[in-house]
Design a protein around this motif. Structure first.
Motif, short mmCIF file in Angstrom:
data_model
loop_
_atom_site.label_atom_id
_atom_site.label_comp_id
_atom_site.label_asym_id
_atom_site.label_seq_id
_atom_site.Cartn_x
_atom_site.Cartn_y
_atom_site.Cartn_z
N HIS A 97 35.26 36.97 37.31
CA HIS A 97 33.93 37.59 37.44
C HIS A 97 32.95 36.49 37.79
CE1 HIS A 97 34.10 36.18 33.28
NE2 HIS A 97 32.80 36.38 33.12
N ASP A 134 36.90 37.33 30.87
CA ASP A 134 36.16 37.64 29.65
C ASP A 134 36.32 39.11 29.28
OD1 ASP A 134 35.38 35.04 29.67
OD2 ASP A 134 33.25 35.43 30.02
N HIS A 167 38.13 32.29 27.59
CA HIS A 167 37.70 31.28 26.63
C HIS A 167 38.66 31.34 25.45
CE1 HIS A 167 33.62 30.89 28.47
NE2 HIS A 167 33.83 32.17 28.76
N ASP A 225 29.56 30.51 34.17
CA ASP A 225 30.54 29.61 33.52
C ASP A 225 31.94 29.76 34.11
OD1 ASP A 225 30.22 32.16 32.16
OD2 ASP A 225 31.54 31.43 30.59
N HIS A 226 32.14 30.72 35.03
CA HIS A 226 33.43 30.90 35.70
C HIS A 226 33.40 30.53 37.18
CE1 HIS A 226 35.30 33.10 32.26
NE2 HIS A 226 34.01 33.12 31.94
ZN LIG Z 1 32.83 33.31 30.19
#
Ligand SMILES: [Zn+2]
Ligand SMILES: [Zn+2]
Length: 217
Positions: free
Chosen positions: A66, A158, A199, A70-71
């Motif tokens: 996605h 996530d 994560h 942070d990805h």
């Molecule tokens: Zn994330």
């Protein structure tokens, strides 16, 4: 997390966490042709490049579960370095195009991204040597969230975590949608499928289907 795995079928995986939010970035490769896929280049482009060089990989696809920053934060550099296409589900367009704004929300500086190269869609297959990674469209955490399945392994982004599921209070999140994505498209996989989450620690489909407090089978 630091994880290395060799499938009984022969393909290899190396997972390591990157950035302040410790996103799990994975390299998946065919040890014969050395063709590889990068999953979630979330940050630390230089570290990802070093792993690619040290392992001698030829990256063919860069996929994103996605477009939360942070990805995707190292997508530009990894793309420039490998020349491999960037793949994203188009329903995460808004997030991809507003990655700097997302970073500001968490007080983290993120540079804007170039356009992605190729759309992901449900059941799209990506080939490396003789192995295929299959896309599962699993909206809910974000409108365009996807998971990637390769034989006994699932990259869940996530969407599904050990004992938990992705938050749905950010841009475009939807709890009903994530629940049906998990029930219909993840809990229907083999119970012994190993789940590499976006994560934290790995888990297994069978364990989550039975014990996950947020979404049960
Ligand atoms: Zn994330
Ligand atoms: Zn996310």
């Amino acid at each position: 997390m630091n994880f290395q795995f060799q499938s009984s079928l022969g393909f290899q995986i190396k997972t390591f966490s990157v950035g302040q939010l410790q996103c799990n970035c994975s390299l998946v490769w065919d040890p014969e042709s050395m063709e590889a896929i990068v999953v979630d280049p979330g940050d630390e482009a230089l570290r990802i490049q070093k792993e690619i060089v040290d392992l001698g990989l030829k990256v063919r696809h860069i996929v994103h579960t996605h477009a939360h920053f942070d990805h995707v934060s190292a997508a530009r550099e990894v793309h420039q370095f490998t020349k491999a296409p960037l793949l994203l589900h188009p329903d995460d367009k808004y997030l991809w195009e507003n990655v700097a704004m997302q970073g500001q929300f968490f007080r983290i500086h993120v540079d804007p991204l170039p356009p992605w190269s190729e759309n992901l869609e449900h059941e799209k297959a990506l080939q490396i040597g003789k192995y295929r990674m299959k896309t599962l469209f699993t909206p809910g955490h974000t409108p365009g969230s996807c998971c990637f399945s390769m034989n006994e392994i699932l990259f869940s982004g996530d969407t599904l975590f050990q004992g938990s599921v992705g938050r749905t209070d950010l841009w475009g999140g939807d709890f009903r949608q994530i629940s049906s994505s998990i029930k219909d498209r993840l809990y229907t996989l083999d119970t012994d499928t190993t789940v590499i989450c976006g994560h934290g620690a790995n888990t297994q489909i069978g364990i989550e289907a039975k014990q996950n407090a947020f979404v049960k089978k």
